[in-house]
Write a protein that holds these residues in place. Structure first.
Motif: not given
Length: 315
Positions: A113-114, A141-142, A299-302
């Protein structure tokens, strides 16, 4: 021989038959041998007390004479058990390990959950917002999603955690935000390969998800200042090495280089994540917020790269 000559001698049965001896044999010959034996034994008894002489007589006279009366056939040596040479064992084990089997691989999915601080139709406006967030230690992060440029500040394992942060931002800084769910379903697929290669594929998935969890825990520890800057970088380097070893093993599986779309796509996910972690582990950061932002971004990218991969192979 299994038994001593003495036992062989005692075990010989005395001949009592009166049948005529076979051609070429002589009862007189046997009598002569018996008489010779008696003489030798008497002589040996006399010399036994003579030490070295007694030993010489026993070894060189008595035993040869006794052997003439040994009528039992010597026991044949037992054949050794058949054994495989190391080369034969290796060849057999190799044949077993390379035999193809079909197994189902099941990888449990997860949701993340972002925390979204804005969604823009303009890429330029999204970039401005992202840079502002990075300066304050957020991810920035976009995510380009159906014509919108979503800007994420951080990501959480549960919806409850994301809600708590959302409420804190509103109450303390009057910053409005929303929650964007990234859903990653279960992966169930049948793989035909040798058992060791199937085990490698499973281990690659386990390693990736383990690094994801470790990175989330590290971000929390760094933000709470429970770990210093150098310790955090060292742990990021360990995560990168874990993924690199997994990718190296993945490259040994037949089909990874193009013949299997799934393995090729998974390899690209690993490459992207390795590059990002390596940048963090080897980069120099001006301050804590900049380093914290880089961790959250990674972390979001992973998570998003893995989620996109799962969706591509299960649709």
């Amino acid at each position: 021989m299994r038994y001593s000559r003495l036992n062989d001698y005692v075990g010989v049965k005395k001949r009592t038959t009166t049948t005529s001896p076979p051609a070429g044999s002589s009862s007189g010959g046997r009598t002569g041998k018996a008489l010779l034996a008696i003489i030798v034994i008497c002589v040996a008894a006399y010399f036994l007390s003579a030490g070295v002489i007694g030993n010489w007589v026993a070894s060189n006279v008595v035993m040869p004479v006794m052997s003439m009366f040994n009528t039992e056939k010597a026991a044949e040596p037992e054949s050794p058990l058949a054994t495989q040479s190391p080369a034969e064992e290796l060849q057999e084990n190799s044949a077993v390990s390379t035999k193809s089997v079909s197994q189902q691989i099941s990888i449990k999915g997860f949701n993340a959950y972002a925390l979204q601080l804005g969604a823009f139709s303009s890429a330029e406006n999204a970039s401005v917002e992202a840079n502002s967030m990075k300066a304050r230690g957020a991810a920035g992060y976009i995510l380009n999603d159906t014509g919108h440029h979503r800007v994420f500040a951080s990501i959480y394992n549960t919806n409850e955690e994301a809600k708590q942060v959302k409420e804190n931002l509103m109450s303390t800084e009057n910053i409005d935000s929303s929650i964007f769910a990234i859903e990653t379903g279960d992966l169930n697929m049948t793989v035909t390969a040798s058992e060791d290669k199937i085990a490698l594929i499973k281990q690659c998935f386990d390693d990736y998800l383990s690094v994801k969890d470790k990175l989330g825990a590290l971000i929390l520890a760094c933000d709470k200042k429970e770990k210093d800057y150098e310790t955090c970088k060292a742990e990021v380097l360990e995560m990168k090495d874990t993924l690199q070893k997994a990718l190296d093993s993945l490259s040994t599986i037949p089909g990874q280089n193009g013949s299997s779309e799934m393995l090729t796509s998974l390899g690209k996910v690993f490459e992207t994540s390795i590059a990002k972690l390596n940048d963090i582990a080897t980069g120099g950061y001006a301050d804590g917020p900049e380093f914290s932002s880089a961790l959250k971004y990674a972390e979001i990218e992973l998570i998003y790269a893995y989620s996109s991969f799962i969706q591509s192979v299960t649709k």
